[in-house]
Design an enzyme around this catalytic site. Sequence first.
Site, mmCIF file in Angstrom:
data_model
loop_
_atom_site.group_PDB
_atom_site.id
_atom_site.type_symbol
_atom_site.label_atom_id
_atom_site.label_comp_id
_atom_site.label_asym_id
_atom_site.label_seq_id
_atom_site.Cartn_x
_atom_site.Cartn_y
_atom_site.Cartn_z
ATOM 1 N N GLU A 273 0.631 -1.274 -0.042
ATOM 2 C CA GLU A 273 -0.560 0.028 0.224
ATOM 3 C C GLU A 273 0.935 1.239 0.170
ATOM 4 O O GLU A 273 0.723 1.794 0.928
ATOM 5 C CB GLU A 273 -0.549 0.011 1.324
ATOM 6 N N PRO A 274 2.112 1.469 -0.916
ATOM 7 C CA PRO A 274 2.497 2.413 -0.737
ATOM 8 C C PRO A 274 2.103 4.070 -1.577
ATOM 9 O O PRO A 274 0.589 3.865 -2.343
ATOM 10 C CB PRO A 274 3.259 2.094 -1.888
ATOM 11 N N CYS A 344 0.194 33.825 7.798
ATOM 12 C CA CYS A 344 0.086 34.939 9.370
ATOM 13 C C CYS A 344 0.601 34.508 11.060
ATOM 14 O O CYS A 344 -0.189 34.129 11.884
ATOM 15 C CB CYS A 344 -0.739 35.531 10.365
ATOM 16 N N GLU A 345 1.614 32.957 10.731
ATOM 17 C CA GLU A 345 1.525 32.031 11.555
ATOM 18 C C GLU A 345 2.994 32.450 11.255
ATOM 19 O O GLU A 345 4.241 31.847 10.397
ATOM 20 C CB GLU A 345 1.566 31.016 11.259
ATOM 21 N N TYR A 373 1.445 14.212 -0.243
ATOM 22 C CA TYR A 373 0.847 14.591 1.569
ATOM 23 C C TYR A 373 1.106 15.766 0.994
ATOM 24 O O TYR A 373 1.755 17.382 1.812
ATOM 25 C CB TYR A 373 1.875 14.427 2.761
HETATM 26 C C1 LIG Z 1 -0.876 6.365 5.116
HETATM 27 C C2 LIG Z 1 -0.449 4.580 5.169
HETATM 28 C C3 LIG Z 1 0.166 4.075 4.098
HETATM 29 C C4 LIG Z 1 1.010 5.382 3.204
HETATM 30 O O1 LIG Z 1 1.701 5.560 3.268
HETATM 31 P P1 LIG Z 1 3.422 5.518 2.674
HETATM 32 O O2 LIG Z 1 4.345 6.567 3.202
HETATM 33 O O3 LIG Z 1 2.557 7.061 1.654
HETATM 34 O O4 LIG Z 1 3.673 4.913 1.407
HETATM 35 C C5 LIG Z 1 0.116 2.718 3.944
HETATM 36 N N1 LIG Z 1 -1.286 2.464 4.765
HETATM 37 C C6 LIG Z 1 -1.912 2.809 5.703
HETATM 38 C C7 LIG Z 1 -1.950 1.716 6.329
HETATM 39 C C8 LIG Z 1 -1.605 4.098 6.079
HETATM 40 O O5 LIG Z 1 -1.965 4.762 6.928
#
Ligand SMILES: *Cc1c(COP(=O)(O)O)cnc(C)c1O
Length: 420
Positions: A273-274, A344-345, A373
């Site tokens: 899950e990248p 303004c921070e 992000y």
């Molecule tokens: C955020 C997240 C990701 C992705 O993370 P990266 O660092 O962007 O690869 C994968 N799995 C879960 C459960 C996450 O919360």
Amino acid sequence: MAFERVKGNLACDGVSLAELAERHGTPLYVYSGETLLANIRRLHGGFRDLNPLIAFSIKANSNLAIIRLAVREGCGLDIVSVGELQRALRVGVDPGKIIFAGVGKTDDEISQAIQAGIGMFNVESTGEIAMIDSAAKRLGRRTGIALRVNPNVKADTHKYITTGTTENKFGIDFALIDSAIEAVKAAEAVDLVGLHCHIGSQILDANPYRLAAERLGEVVDRLREQGLDITHINFGGGHGIAYEEGQTALDPAQVAEAIQPTVKRLGIQPILEPGRSLAGPAGVFLTCVINVKRGVAKTFVIVDGAMNDLLRPSLYSAHHRVTPVSDVARGNTRTEVDIVGPVCESGDFLAKDRLLPLPEAGDLLAVLDAGAYGMVMASNYNSRPRAAEILVLDGEAHVVRRRETMDDLLTLESIPHTLR
Ligand SMILES: *Cc1c(COP(=O)(O)O)cnc(C)c1O
């Protein structure tokens, strides 16, 4: 490739960034379709012996065009909310390739995801198993789950954004797995199809993945002893990228090598899950210099992009390389500057203590590796409309999100009639 200079001027897949800024204004996000595809292909290549399901984590960049491109390339999608579910369904992903993670899924979110026929939920607690089970029964359906195990792998050689230890809110602690297994056995409408872990983000060393895989392998053995067979282990995301000069991105092939012994021994399909590693290097954030202010101690380059557009520097003190879009204009003498926005921070900065050819008002700067992000964390703080997003595909630039207008912002608000 990607972001290269053409006669000193930075371009995205051959399209001049200066021209895009001229045409669409700044601040502006620009994505390279070529880079996104290359990153997905490199990941597939690194894991080719293991036949993985790659589920792009869309919280990193959930623009419809970006996720559509990932889906066209064969990716599934990792989601963390029902809003992300809507986006995923909108781009025509096979619902069976949707994975729903997150520590606080509501009843409504669970029901909508079951109705959509998603592939599986990553379950973060024992209580959630019962919640998913009763939702599935109510709907007269079955659904798959994976237990998110907290492998207590502490990645202590680097400053990771750690999520895989007992001190944080994510996942089921290793010591509490047995009670989760009991909950699975008691459930009637959920099928346990896998285990999941996500040990952190921006990890630059493959070894934590090896440790996590070994840990999860032990759990699979325990499950199999009890007659529960699972078919998948999800190794999460977290592959680090080279934000800083001199860093090296984590090579997917090294991650594959680290988990391979466990995967082969168990005969399971890995899921990945990248988010960052696919989308991060595929985006830049373009901003225009408003003014250069020389203080006693510092020189500030004040730009039109701010923390509301790109929050990572303010939120995590994150480092993004910043480079002039044109490297011919201002010569070779470098000055140390802070690059700050108009919000303004005091915490509103994009970069600190950088050596740059001193820019002038009107010059363009590119903040690199802003594809993950970035826009997803943008807000309207200081009543700043959010930036537009451009995707360059096959040499052609497409507006994939138009710039917000003040009307967009104000249309949701109203003044009570007693105040009129
Ligand atoms: C955020 C997240 C990701 C992705 O993370 P990266 O660092 O962007 O690869 C994968 N799995 C879960 C459960 C996450 O919360």
